[in-house]
Design an enzyme around this catalytic site. Structure first.
Site, PDB file in Angstrom:
ATOM      1  N   TYR A  36      17.303 -47.724  28.462  1.00  0.00           N
ATOM      2  CA  TYR A  36      16.464 -49.074  26.903  1.00  0.00           C
ATOM      3  C   TYR A  36      17.413 -49.138  25.686  1.00  0.00           C
ATOM      4  O   TYR A  36      17.589 -49.741  25.733  1.00  0.00           O
ATOM      5  CB  TYR A  36      15.275 -48.972  26.769  1.00  0.00           C
ATOM      6  CG  TYR A  36      13.980 -49.047  27.126  1.00  0.00           C
ATOM      7  CD1 TYR A  36      14.419 -49.341  28.891  1.00  0.00           C
ATOM      8  CD2 TYR A  36      13.121 -48.248  27.534  1.00  0.00           C
ATOM      9  CE1 TYR A  36      13.436 -49.405  29.447  1.00  0.00           C
ATOM     10  CE2 TYR A  36      11.724 -48.014  27.983  1.00  0.00           C
ATOM     11  CZ  TYR A  36      11.865 -49.160  29.159  1.00  0.00           C
ATOM     12  OH  TYR A  36      10.597 -49.033  29.750  1.00  0.00           O
TER      13      TYR A  36
ATOM     14  N   HIS B 288      12.952 -43.218  37.357  1.00  0.00           N
ATOM     15  CA  HIS B 288      12.480 -44.414  36.669  1.00  0.00           C
ATOM     16  C   HIS B 288      12.054 -45.127  37.719  1.00  0.00           C
ATOM     17  O   HIS B 288      11.616 -46.043  38.147  1.00  0.00           O
ATOM     18  CB  HIS B 288      13.592 -45.280  35.879  1.00  0.00           C
ATOM     19  CG  HIS B 288      13.338 -46.055  34.691  1.00  0.00           C
ATOM     20  ND1 HIS B 288      14.180 -46.201  34.249  1.00  0.00           N
ATOM     21  CD2 HIS B 288      12.089 -46.727  34.652  1.00  0.00           C
ATOM     22  CE1 HIS B 288      13.483 -47.629  32.978  1.00  0.00           C
ATOM     23  NE2 HIS B 288      11.997 -48.294  34.071  1.00  0.00           N
TER      24      HIS B 288
END
Length: 268
Positions: free
Chosen positions: A57, A118
């Protein structure tokens, strides 16, 4: 707030906030990261304590700074972040240790509540090495729980071949457009808590039915959908830049969906 107990007895808030567009220009995932993050401040003020972040992010340091500077005690926060599956982070155990150490630095803390891979790491050696480092930090108390994200059955089976510590969670897309029923059933069987990203996605007709159901409870269709998820043991991490919607997404604990409505939503 209600909590769910993970398979290692750690308690996790059943509602958290995503951060993938927080602190970015135009609230855009690919936007430049700014020096302020009002959405997170608002969420903390409203009572959110589970914060879902990720290295991908690009705002981990900003999120960490705001959390560290907030008036919320560290022990009340549940901080999740995620290590990308990229070669840069998984090529060696040293690389994985370095990225975990950097996340601890970004969050200005000596432990993280939950660390996830992730996306699936296709190289089996790299997957094993990465998980072994996760286990190393878990055993040292620097990670309170470890898990995965976007793993399907095949990837979970691969992990099971060598993992000494079972993943506590699998964060996957779970909503009315992508219900992921088979994988949800598998996670329940394996005692791995499902965490839903994108939990509020629904089609036009589905939203209409949710709104109709909500009328009887004096709740919105969005609240009904979130309640449906948590009532069946799914952790949700909705995200909003709007304070009113953030507040609404927490107002889930003063009603219970009846069995008939749960079945009606499932049929959607």
């Amino acid at each position: 707030m209600e909590y769910i107990t993970l398979n290692n007895e750690l308690k996790m808030p059943i509602v958290g906030t995503g951060t993938n567009t927080y602190g970015k220009e135009n609230n855009d995932y690919n936007g430049a990261v700014k020096n302020e993050i009002p959405e997170l401040l608002s969420a903390l003020q409203l009572g959110y304590r589970s914060i879902d972040a990720a290295i991908m992010y690009r705002n981990e340091e900003l999120v960490g700074r705001v959390l560290a500077e907030s008036s919320v005690p560290r022990e009340e926060l549940f901080i999740t972040t995620k290590v990308p599956a990229d070669e840069e982070y998984t090529s060696s155990k040293e690389a994985t240790r370095a990225v975990i150490d950097n996340s601890l630095k970004n969050f200005q803390t000596d432990y993280l509540d939950l660390l996830l891979i992730h996306f699936p790491i296709e190289d089996k050696v790299q997957l094993k090495n990465t998980w072994e480092v996760f286990e190393e930090y878990y055993e040292a108390g620097k990670l309170k729980a470890i898990g995965v994200s976007n793993f399907g059955k095949y990837h979970l089976d691969e992990l099971k071949k060598f993992a000494k510590v079972k993943p506590a969670v699998n964060q996957i897309q779970i909503n009315l457009k992508e219900p992921n029923k088979d994988l949800l059933a598998l996670l329940k069987e394996e005692d791995i808590t499902p965490v839903a990203w994108g939990p509020m996605k629904a089609g036009t007709h589905q939203k209409e039915v949710l709104d109709e159901i909500g009328e009887a409870y004096k709740k919105s269709g969005a609240q009904v959908l979130l309640k449906y998820q948590i009532q069946r043991g799914v952790v949700v991490i909705p995200k909003s830049h709007n304070r009113e919607n953030q507040a609404s997404n927490l107002e889930l604990f003063d009603f219970v969906l009846c069995d008939e409505d749960m079945k009606k939503i499932e049929s959607l």
